[in-house]
Structures are given as C-alpha cells and as structure tokens.
Design a protein around this motif. Structure first.
Motif, PDB file in Angstrom:
ATOM      1  N   ALA A 140       0.837  -1.212   0.000  1.00 17.15           N
ATOM      2  CA  ALA A 140       0.000   0.000   0.000  1.00 17.15           C
ATOM      3  C   ALA A 140       0.866   1.254   0.000  1.00 17.15           C
ATOM      4  CB  ALA A 140      -0.929  -0.007   1.208  1.00 17.15           C
ATOM      5  N   GLY A 141       1.914   1.255   0.841  1.00 22.20           N
ATOM      6  CA  GLY A 141       2.809   2.410   0.873  1.00 22.20           C
ATOM      7  C   GLY A 141       3.536   2.595  -0.444  1.00 22.20           C
ATOM      8  N   PHE A 142       4.024   1.501  -0.999  1.00 19.72           N
ATOM      9  CA  PHE A 142       4.753   1.564  -2.269  1.00 19.72           C
ATOM     10  C   PHE A 142       3.853   2.085  -3.384  1.00 19.72           C
ATOM     11  CE2 PHE A 142       6.930   0.077  -6.046  1.00 19.72           C
ATOM     12  CZ  PHE A 142       8.276   0.138  -5.707  1.00 19.72           C
ATOM     13  N   GLU A 143       2.618   1.539  -3.443  1.00 19.77           N
ATOM     14  CA  GLU A 143       1.720   1.908  -4.538  1.00 19.77           C
ATOM     15  C   GLU A 143       1.115   3.308  -4.377  1.00 19.77           C
ATOM     16  OE1 GLU A 143       0.209  -1.872  -6.870  1.00 19.77           O
ATOM     17  OE2 GLU A 143      -0.984  -1.549  -5.044  1.00 19.77           O
ATOM     18  N   SER A 144       1.276   3.915  -3.204  1.00 18.54           N
ATOM     19  CA  SER A 144       0.854   5.309  -3.069  1.00 18.54           C
ATOM     20  C   SER A 144       1.767   6.230  -3.872  1.00 18.54           C
ATOM     21  CB  SER A 144       0.848   5.727  -1.593  1.00 18.54           C
ATOM     22  OG  SER A 144       2.174   5.858  -1.083  1.00 18.54           O
ATOM     23  N   VAL A 145       2.942   5.707  -4.245  1.00 15.58           N
ATOM     24  CA  VAL A 145       3.908   6.466  -5.065  1.00 15.58           C
ATOM     25  C   VAL A 145       4.031   5.851  -6.456  1.00 15.58           C
ATOM     26  CG1 VAL A 145       6.320   7.238  -5.240  1.00 15.58           C
ATOM     27  CG2 VAL A 145       5.215   7.085  -2.986  1.00 15.58           C
ATOM     28  N   VAL A 146       4.184   4.531  -6.509  1.00 14.22           N
ATOM     29  CA  VAL A 146       4.364   3.821  -7.787  1.00 14.22           C
ATOM     30  C   VAL A 146       3.378   2.639  -7.832  1.00 14.22           C
ATOM     31  CG1 VAL A 146       5.972   2.573  -9.286  1.00 14.22           C
ATOM     32  CG2 VAL A 146       6.819   4.430  -7.839  1.00 14.22           C
ATOM     33  N   PRO A 147       2.183   2.835  -8.376  1.00 16.71           N
ATOM     34  CA  PRO A 147       1.249   1.703  -8.504  1.00 16.71           C
ATOM     35  C   PRO A 147       1.839   0.633  -9.424  1.00 16.71           C
ATOM     36  CG  PRO A 147       0.129   3.811  -8.836  1.00 16.71           C
ATOM     37  CD  PRO A 147       1.603   4.109  -8.834  1.00 16.71           C
ATOM     38  N   LEU A 148       1.714  -0.624  -9.027  1.00 17.59           N
ATOM     39  CA  LEU A 148       2.210  -1.719  -9.856  1.00 17.59           C
ATOM     40  C   LEU A 148       1.219  -2.015 -10.974  1.00 17.59           C
ATOM     41  CD1 LEU A 148       3.629  -4.281  -7.236  1.00 17.59           C
ATOM     42  CD2 LEU A 148       4.825  -2.429  -8.424  1.00 17.59           C
ATOM     43  N   THR A 149       1.734  -2.519 -12.086  1.00 17.27           N
ATOM     44  CA  THR A 149       0.871  -2.976 -13.170  1.00 17.27           C
ATOM     45  C   THR A 149       0.336  -4.369 -12.818  1.00 17.27           C
ATOM     46  OG1 THR A 149       2.662  -4.063 -14.362  1.00 17.27           O
ATOM     47  CG2 THR A 149       2.295  -1.716 -14.828  1.00 17.27           C
ATOM     48  N   ALA A 150      -0.624  -4.849 -13.575  1.00 22.72           N
ATOM     49  CA  ALA A 150      -1.199  -6.174 -13.311  1.00 22.72           C
ATOM     50  C   ALA A 150      -0.151  -7.269 -13.444  1.00 22.72           C
ATOM     51  CB  ALA A 150      -2.361  -6.430 -14.272  1.00 22.72           C
ATOM     52  N   VAL A 151       0.719  -7.169 -14.432  1.00 22.42           N
ATOM     53  CA  VAL A 151       1.729  -8.207 -14.626  1.00 22.42           C
ATOM     54  C   VAL A 151       2.770  -8.165 -13.513  1.00 22.42           C
ATOM     55  CG1 VAL A 151       3.279  -6.874 -16.160  1.00 22.42           C
ATOM     56  CG2 VAL A 151       3.167  -9.374 -16.362  1.00 22.42           C
ATOM     57  N   GLU A 152       3.096  -6.976 -13.021  1.00 22.40           N
ATOM     58  CA  GLU A 152       4.037  -6.862 -11.895  1.00 22.40           C
ATOM     59  C   GLU A 152       3.424  -7.452 -10.625  1.00 22.40           C
ATOM     60  OE1 GLU A 152       6.416  -2.804 -13.330  1.00 22.40           O
ATOM     61  OE2 GLU A 152       4.592  -2.650 -12.109  1.00 22.40           O
ATOM     62  N   ARG A 153       2.158  -7.145 -10.394  1.00 23.40           N
ATOM     63  CA  ARG A 153       1.479  -7.691  -9.202  1.00 23.40           C
ATOM     64  C   ARG A 153       1.426  -9.223  -9.256  1.00 23.40           C
ATOM     65  NH1 ARG A 153      -3.615  -5.426  -6.194  1.00 23.40           N
ATOM     66  NH2 ARG A 153      -2.709  -3.652  -5.079  1.00 23.40           N
ATOM     67  N   SER A 154       1.221  -9.771 -10.449  1.00 25.37           N
ATOM     68  CA  SER A 154       1.091 -11.224 -10.580  1.00 25.37           C
ATOM     69  C   SER A 154       2.396 -11.953 -10.280  1.00 25.37           C
ATOM     70  CB  SER A 154       0.625 -11.584 -11.994  1.00 25.37           C
ATOM     71  OG  SER A 154       1.661 -11.369 -12.953  1.00 25.37           O
ATOM     72  N   ALA A 155       3.528 -11.231 -10.333  1.00 27.53           N
ATOM     73  CA  ALA A 155       4.834 -11.844 -10.075  1.00 27.53           C
ATOM     74  C   ALA A 155       5.307 -11.620  -8.644  1.00 27.53           C
ATOM     75  CB  ALA A 155       5.872 -11.274 -11.043  1.00 27.53           C
ATOM     76  N   LEU A 156       4.586 -10.808  -7.878  1.00 23.02           N
ATOM     77  CA  LEU A 156       5.078 -10.377  -6.568  1.00 23.02           C
ATOM     78  C   LEU A 156       5.295 -11.553  -5.616  1.00 23.02           C
ATOM     79  CD1 LEU A 156       5.863  -7.889  -4.928  1.00 23.02           C
ATOM     80  CD2 LEU A 156       3.462  -7.642  -4.250  1.00 23.02           C
ATOM     81  N   TYR A 157       4.375 -12.475  -5.569  1.00 23.24           N
ATOM     82  CA  TYR A 157       4.479 -13.634  -4.664  1.00 23.24           C
ATOM     83  C   TYR A 157       5.770 -14.413  -4.917  1.00 23.24           C
ATOM     84  CZ  TYR A 157       3.527 -18.411  -2.986  1.00 23.24           C
ATOM     85  OH  TYR A 157       3.606 -19.653  -2.395  1.00 23.24           O
ATOM     86  N   LEU A 158       6.035 -14.755  -6.178  1.00 25.32           N
ATOM     87  CA  LEU A 158       7.239 -15.536  -6.481  1.00 25.32           C
ATOM     88  C   LEU A 158       8.515 -14.716  -6.304  1.00 25.32           C
ATOM     89  CD1 LEU A 158       6.280 -17.808  -9.513  1.00 25.32           C
ATOM     90  CD2 LEU A 158       7.014 -18.526  -7.228  1.00 25.32           C
ATOM     91  N   LEU A 159       8.422 -13.406  -6.497  1.00 23.47           N
ATOM     92  CA  LEU A 159       9.588 -12.553  -6.258  1.00 23.47           C
ATOM     93  C   LEU A 159       9.944 -12.528  -4.769  1.00 23.47           C
ATOM     94  CD1 LEU A 159       8.772  -9.627  -8.705  1.00 23.47           C
ATOM     95  CD2 LEU A 159      10.790 -11.118  -8.833  1.00 23.47           C
ATOM     96  N   VAL A 160       8.934 -12.477  -3.909  1.00 23.63           N
ATOM     97  CA  VAL A 160       9.196 -12.523  -2.467  1.00 23.63           C
ATOM     98  C   VAL A 160       9.785 -13.883  -2.090  1.00 23.63           C
ATOM     99  CG1 VAL A 160       8.185 -12.424  -0.155  1.00 23.63           C
ATOM    100  CG2 VAL A 160       7.441 -10.800  -1.901  1.00 23.63           C
ATOM    101  N   CYS A 161       9.193 -14.961  -2.602  1.00 23.68           N
ATOM    102  CA  CYS A 161       9.752 -16.298  -2.353  1.00 23.68           C
ATOM    103  C   CYS A 161      11.178 -16.394  -2.868  1.00 23.68           C
ATOM    104  CB  CYS A 161       8.895 -17.364  -3.034  1.00 23.68           C
ATOM    105  SG  CYS A 161       7.264 -17.624  -2.299  1.00 23.68           S
ATOM    106  N   GLY A 162      11.419 -15.804  -4.035  1.00 20.49           N
ATOM    107  CA  GLY A 162      12.760 -15.827  -4.614  1.00 20.49           C
ATOM    108  C   GLY A 162      13.782 -15.117  -3.756  1.00 20.49           C
ATOM    109  N   ARG A 163      13.363 -13.985  -3.155  1.00 18.50           N
ATOM    110  CA  ARG A 163      14.306 -13.269  -2.281  1.00 18.50           C
ATOM    111  C   ARG A 163      14.586 -14.062  -1.011  1.00 18.50           C
ATOM    112  NH1 ARG A 163      18.136  -9.643  -3.178  1.00 18.50           N
ATOM    113  NH2 ARG A 163      18.648  -8.378  -1.360  1.00 18.50           N
TER     114      ARG A 163
END
Length: 376
Positions: A292-315
């Motif tokens: 929510a804080g991040f998207e108040s400045v830079v809203p994510l696109t649909a494709v970026e949001r769809s990758a967020l879960y695996l990106l967190v797991c990847g980190r």
C-alpha cells in the motif's frame, strides 16, 4: 560445490583489519583523530563505528563515522563504489536520510590501500561515512503505519533515482550479480550448501516456478535503479510523539547501498516485503501494508502484481541459500549470516503452504483498505 562458486570465493576475500589498524587508517587517510572504534556486523565487507576526537581543525566535522572497508572483489570495481557514493549524496540532497561521504586528505571520496597479511598482498577500498542516528527496524516494534511508510520510502527512493545521472552509471548493470532479484536461477550453483532436505526441495521448486513464471515476464516489468537491500538492519528508525501522545517511529536512516543495481520497481517492493516479514509475528500480513505504501507512489501494473508472490519467495531463497553457503566459508560470522534463517525458512514454508492465491488475497485486500481510506 560448483567450481564457479569456488572461484568467486577465492576472489572475494573479506577484510580482516584489527581495530588498531582501522583506527590508524582513519587517521592516515582521512586525517581524523580517533577516540574510540568498534567493529560493526557485516556480510562480506568490514565496517567500524568510529568516534572522532574534536580538534580545532575538525570542530565542524562529524563526531561519529562509519569506516567501510570493501572486500577484495568489490575493491576491483572503483567505478561502482564511486556511483554508490554519488547516489548517497544525491539522495541526501533530495531530502532522504542518508549519510554524508567524508573526503580523504587528498579530497577524494575513497582510497585504495594494500596490505600484506602474510599470504600475499590484498587491496581494499576505504570509505568514511557519517554515522546515522536511530535503531534498526529489527530492534523496533513494527506497526502497520511504519510498514506503510517503509513501503512508501522504497518507492520514493527508486522514483527519485530516475533523475540520477553519472558518467559511470553503466557500472550498475550487474548482469550476473547474485543479489539482483532477476538472478534467482543462479542459486543452482550454490545448492549443495543446503544438503539434501525439505528446505532444498522448496528452493528447487521456487527456482523452477521462477524460471517459468517470472523470467518469462521480465521484459514487461518497468526498470529502475534498485537499492536492492532494504532489510531490517539497513533501515533505521527513531521514536517521535504523535498527536495522541503515543510513541510512533519514523525512518531516520537508510544504510548500505552496496547491492545497488539496475532492476525493476517490483523487485524493490518484493525485497522490502521479504525483509520486513523476518521480524513480524504476523508475517503474511506485512506485504499488504508495504505494498500500500509503495503503490501510493508507484502503482504496480497487473503483470508486476502477478509476479510479486514468487519474487518474495525468490528473495527468501537468495538470502537463505547464500547465508548457508557463506557460513561454510566464514563460520566465525555465522551468527550474523544466519539472522534471516532464524525465521526465514518458517516464513517461506508458510507462504508455500498457503499458496500464491491465498497470500495475494491477504496482500491485495490490505492494500485496497488503504485505497478506500484515501478516497474517503
């Protein structure tokens, strides 16, 4: 263990200066008299908290600094460290709580020193930064409000760096850098550090999903310069009193730009979510407040949001695998290296057990609740 990993280890020699040697370097290179010096925890470099004695010549200078001594591999790339220094100063001028870079006696931002430790001569780059006040997020009660502010900070930092220019900016294109989030598949070279167990099986599954679901979408992510390591020890906070009289925490410092590289906006929010989960009693809830804080400045696109879960797991996988690998090389630094592992494996397992859809539901619903409040 892979030969490529062994070669990297040989090249990356962590500095091992004593307090007396570090103190002497501060005095000889930067011309400052040291009254007290203490080692600080670090991953593959060496850091010291330095107290400066006041004299007539240094009365206007900093009272406390951090001496940063780069490992031998990083010291071979002064262009990259120069860019990091300039980013720190650029962000400070833009109002971010970053350090100031202290100059050497020759008015340079860094200095290369060579030392013979008995088994050959090694070269290390030195920098001196002003010491920032505050406590790490890891040692602070973390509220939803603070998580929101940290997410907002991450987005503002990347957004501000869109206007950063430097003749050596190309040095941030670190294509094979293990900590760039696009490089999760490179972890396969380090997997033997995990042995054969359930943890390894999870990492192997994450890597395969990452190749299929994230790597194929990389061209659709918006690129930017990433800090790349907004972890719970690299963000400092200080208490301040709210209108109600309650203590609230505000960010007072952003540390360690050593993992900077060209990446993507969605990488930064994923990295921040993962590290803020480490200290939380309700780790799955964390992502929604950060997002929510991040998207108040830079809203994510649909494709970026769809990758967020695996990106967190990847980190999580990057941090956990490389910690295990580094512990084999530097067992004396195990306590610091394994900070993430204390809760990280448990959190990764929980995310995996819940599955992408259920985790996203928590994150996105929380983020929507902030949107609703803003629109009221």
């Amino acid at each position: 263990m892979a030969s490529g990993a062994n070669q990297q280890t040989q090249a990356l020699a962590k500095p091992d200066f004593t307090e007396a040697q570090a103190s002497a370097l501060v005095e000889s290179v930067f011309g400052l008299k040291v009254s007290k010096i203490q080692p600080l925890p670090s991953y593959d470099d060496q850091n010291f908290h330095v107290h400066i004695s006041r004299t007539k010549d240094t009365a206007d200078g900093p009272a406390e600094c951090v001496l940063k001594i780069s490992n031998t591999e990083a010291s071979k790339n002064p262009d990259l460290i120069e860019v990091q220094n300039c980013v720190i100063m650029f962000l400070k001028a833009a109002g971010f709580p970053t350090a100031s870079v202290c100059h050497t006696k020759e008015d340079n931002m860094m200095s290369l020193v060579s030392v013979d430790n008995g088994s050959g001569t090694r070269s290390h780059l030195l920098r001196l930064l002003t010491f920032l006040p505050g406590s790490p997020v890891a040692q602070t009660p973390v509220s939803p409000r603070l998580l929101y502010e940290i997410g907002r900070l991450a987005a503002k930092l990347d957004k501000t760096l869109e206007s950063f220019h430097h003749p050596k900016l190309q040095s941030l294109h670190r294509d094979s850098f293990i900590w760039n989030l696009k490089n999760v598949p490179l972890l396969e070279k380090y997997m033997d550090a995990l042995g054969q167990n359930g943890n390894r099986e999870i990492v192997e599954q994450v890597i395969q999903l990452f190749k299929k679901e994230v790597v194929t979408k990389l061209s659709h992510f918006r690129e930017c310069i990433n800090h790349g390591d907004l972890n719970d020890y690299n963000i400092l906070v200080q208490p301040s009193e709210s209108a109600s009289g309650d203590a609230v925490y505000q960010v007072s410092g952003v540390l360690d730009f050593g993992d900077m590289s060209y990446g993507c906006y969605v990488f930064e929010v994923a990295i921040t979510i993962m590290y803020m989960m480490i200290e939380s009693k309700n780790p799955i809830q964390v992502g929604g407040h950060i997002l929510a804080g991040f998207e108040s400045v830079v809203p994510l696109t649909a494709v970026e949001r769809s990758a967020l879960y695996l990106l967190v797991c990847g980190r999580f996988c990057q941090s956990l695998v490389m910690a295990a690998y580094s512990c084999q090389l530097h067992p004396e630094n195990r306590e610091y290296l394994m900070i993430t592992a204390k809760t990280g494996w448990k959190h990764l397992q929980q995310m995996f057990d819940m599955g992408q859809k259920a985790v996203e539901e928590v994150w996105f619903e929380t983020a929507r609740s902030y949107e609703a409040r803003r629109s009221m």
